[in-house]
Scaffold this motif. Sequence first.
Motif, PDB file in Angstrom:
ATOM      1  N   GLY A  23     -53.521   2.697  27.414  1.00 27.78           N
ATOM      2  CA  GLY A  23     -52.596   1.721  26.860  1.00 27.78           C
ATOM      3  C   GLY A  23     -51.164   1.805  27.332  1.00 27.78           C
ATOM      4  O   GLY A  23     -50.402   0.852  27.179  1.00 27.78           O
ATOM      5  N   ASN A  24     -50.765   2.945  27.901  1.00 28.75           N
ATOM      6  CA  ASN A  24     -49.357   3.085  28.327  1.00 28.75           C
ATOM      7  C   ASN A  24     -49.254   4.030  29.516  1.00 28.75           C
ATOM      8  O   ASN A  24     -48.375   4.880  29.591  1.00 28.75           O
ATOM      9  CB  ASN A  24     -48.517   3.607  27.158  1.00 28.75           C
ATOM     10  N   LEU A  25     -50.158   3.878  30.457  1.00 29.88           N
ATOM     11  CA  LEU A  25     -50.256   4.792  31.590  1.00 29.88           C
ATOM     12  C   LEU A  25     -49.082   4.619  32.542  1.00 29.88           C
ATOM     13  O   LEU A  25     -48.765   3.507  32.960  1.00 29.88           O
ATOM     14  CB  LEU A  25     -51.578   4.531  32.325  1.00 29.88           C
ATOM     15  N   ASN A  26     -48.430   5.735  32.889  1.00 32.60           N
ATOM     16  CA  ASN A  26     -47.339   5.707  33.863  1.00 32.60           C
ATOM     17  C   ASN A  26     -47.214   7.077  34.508  1.00 32.60           C
ATOM     18  O   ASN A  26     -47.876   8.036  34.097  1.00 32.60           O
ATOM     19  CB  ASN A  26     -46.024   5.289  33.200  1.00 32.60           C
ATOM     20  N   CYS A  27     -46.379   7.174  35.533  1.00 32.89           N
ATOM     21  CA  CYS A  27     -46.254   8.429  36.288  1.00 32.89           C
ATOM     22  C   CYS A  27     -45.756   9.583  35.428  1.00 32.89           C
ATOM     23  O   CYS A  27     -46.013  10.749  35.731  1.00 32.89           O
ATOM     24  CB  CYS A  27     -45.327   8.230  37.488  1.00 32.89           C
ATOM     25  N   GLY A  28     -45.023   9.266  34.362  1.00 30.71           N
ATOM     26  CA  GLY A  28     -44.558  10.322  33.466  1.00 30.71           C
ATOM     27  C   GLY A  28     -45.682  10.931  32.653  1.00 30.71           C
ATOM     28  O   GLY A  28     -45.555  12.045  32.139  1.00 30.71           O
ATOM     29  N   ASP A  29     -46.802  10.215  32.516  1.00 33.19           N
ATOM     30  CA  ASP A  29     -47.948  10.722  31.760  1.00 33.19           C
ATOM     31  C   ASP A  29     -48.914  11.518  32.625  1.00 33.19           C
ATOM     32  O   ASP A  29     -49.927  12.013  32.139  1.00 33.19           O
ATOM     33  CB  ASP A  29     -48.717   9.555  31.119  1.00 33.19           C
ATOM     34  N   ILE A  30     -48.616  11.613  33.909  1.00 33.25           N
ATOM     35  CA  ILE A  30     -49.477  12.363  34.827  1.00 33.25           C
ATOM     36  C   ILE A  30     -48.799  13.685  35.134  1.00 33.25           C
ATOM     37  O   ILE A  30     -47.729  13.718  35.742  1.00 33.25           O
ATOM     38  CB  ILE A  30     -49.720  11.573  36.121  1.00 33.25           C
ATOM     39  N   ILE A  31     -49.401  14.759  34.680  1.00 39.41           N
ATOM     40  CA  ILE A  31     -48.822  16.080  34.920  1.00 39.41           C
ATOM     41  C   ILE A  31     -49.606  16.774  36.023  1.00 39.41           C
ATOM     42  O   ILE A  31     -50.787  16.495  36.242  1.00 39.41           O
ATOM     43  CB  ILE A  31     -48.810  16.927  33.633  1.00 39.41           C
TER      44      ILE A  31
END
Length: 736
Positions: A607-615
């Motif tokens: 629902g809110n996937l972005n590069c900040g959510d990828i660790i």
Amino acid sequence: MALHYILCVLFAFCLYHAAATEIPLTSRISVKENNSWVSTNGNFAVGFFEHSDQPGMYGVGIRFSSKTIPVGQQIVVWVAGADVTVSDESYFQLSQDGEMVLVDSSKGFIAWTSKTGGLAVVSAVIGDDGNLVLLNGKKDVVWQSFDTPADTLLPGQNLTVGRTLRAASRNSVSSYYSLQMNARGLLQLKWESNVSYWSSQIPSSVNLTAIFTSHGALQLVDQNLKPFWSVYGEDHNDTVNFRFLRLDIDGNLRMYSWVEALQSWRSVWQAVENQCNVFATCGERGSICLFNASGSPECKCLSKNTSSSPNLKCFPQTCKFDSVVVTYEHTYLYGIYPPNDSINRTSLLQCKKLCKENPLCTASTFINDGSAQCLIKTTPYFSGHSDSSISSVSFVKECVAPSLAVDPNKSRSPPSQSPVKRSRRLCIHCLLIGVASCTGAIYVLVHLAVGYFVYRRIMIWKKAASSSHGDNSKGFLLLSFAEIKGITKDFKDPIRGNMFKGVLPNYQTVMVEKIQTTISNRKFRAIVSKIGSIHHRNLVKLVGYCNELEHRILVYEFARNGHLEKVLEFDELSKNLTWRKRVEICLGVAKAVCYMHTGCREFLSHGNLNCGDIILGKKFEAKVSQFWWGLVNAGELHGGEKDVEDFGKILLTVLTGNTRLEGTCQWTYDQWFHGHPEAVVDKRIHDEVDRQELDRILRITFWCLQKDARMRPKMDEVLRVLEGTQMVDPPPPPFA
């Protein structure tokens, strides 16, 4: 093209003479009604089936339905959407605009579609050969299931370049095993996209097509239908009513025939004779394949109990104390993640020594065939096989428990000396003993104090872990807000936004996230339970949580290299993101989102996937975080279209290195459209960029970013394109 035309003509001829009952527009079948569409001869039917490994979840497909085959033996030969699962509130319909759609009513979204809307489809037919066909008013074939195989080929069905068979999966995640035709006309069994473990004869010409014949043969034929390469089943040319060719769950390709006398299916040919030679047949963590006394292959942990279960996890990732290198004769090991080893030319003893002295080495294999090759593995993900006929010798680093070193030498009396010398020696000894005793006493007291402090912390930790409610049955920790403040040093080390770094009493580094949105106590516990039940290597693992008064906090495993957005924004950090590493990151994210959409018991949208959510982990492997957002805002999400669009933005960001995408999409599309795709690549990438791979990734990126959500692909399709197992058409402008 000529072959394709001939096959279409032959198929159309058979279709007209089959007198099959046509399925009109708006016809539907459903789970609740338990109805189906049946071929004229009754041998095949389209209907719903329940997944054996996911009770209460269903798929829709084509199965054998002959009355001569018992219900339990009516094999499913084609599935709509391959690994798509739906609830019991679902139906399959030929819609008014000529599109086959699989609708999950309980979730309110379309799980799969034939994408034939607006193509003048007027009816459907389930042929006597098991082919589901959509026809226009002129009886031309608009779409057919034979063109989108799942894991099975039926007699008369072909496999051309760009089409793939993909095995079913043991764990509801898309299987890594596939059968593909490459551009050189080579038929290959592959694991993921880069390991080939079986292939047909190397062709001397191109434009070959694989065909499974009704006589029980798998052939590669040229444009004139002349066989170029063939393999035959044991009962080739015998009278057999039903046959099929399937890529099985264990990664082996087999030909099956129905034996009337035995009322069962019998394997009459398999591609890989020795099942142990199928890549990763025993999983990924230190297990090997060998044959038991009865001659059947089984998986065994090298140093632990034997088990026939796949996907064993036999070795810990790191040793807390010490390790020893153990020798295994007649054993060959290979790395899986990554599926390649560093090669050294050296001796048998040096091969063992190299692994022992390298702290990153987990295992090594000396080929022992005269090539002097030593294969070094620096990953805990490895497997292999063992047999007396194998000359290779392997060395595995195994953990050992700590032990006290005991000096075997007893203290001996000094030789006879004069009383004066002895007295002087004794005084010196007394002095040394006194100093040593005091030092030892201080040392012991300090360690006792430290030990007591650690013991108290561990007991407090265990008490906190055992004090949780029903949620904790899944193994994560329930922490008080005071403990959260303690492990984060009062939230003094921010990672990003509401995410903070923390250290547990057992010295495990974690990420602590404050949930800012208002959630009820019951809903938060439900979310924690849901997250805790989701396990995938590319999803962040939940370690614990806090649910105290107004505090809603989640505790995750720690990612050493931070989040992707931060790495891309800093030139020094971005140097680690080579072209290959960026492709691997995109693949990892795609696998995670695909698992959320199709691998979980219930559909889950981020629902809110972005590069900040990828660790990014130790080796910059990608893990998706903050997927609780989709659970909190489930009412605002519809299907997975938003995730697909967000993933397209991530692809664009990773390719270009630009974290601010305003105007980037149109510029990138223009560069690609005019034949300059390399112009969009991040200039900080210094290794060689694969031009074909870049073109493929850009194409699927633009499909993901289509303004019309109905034109966006499903995540399983996106994943197959990224893996190189599915072709992708040129996309229209995404911003149109």
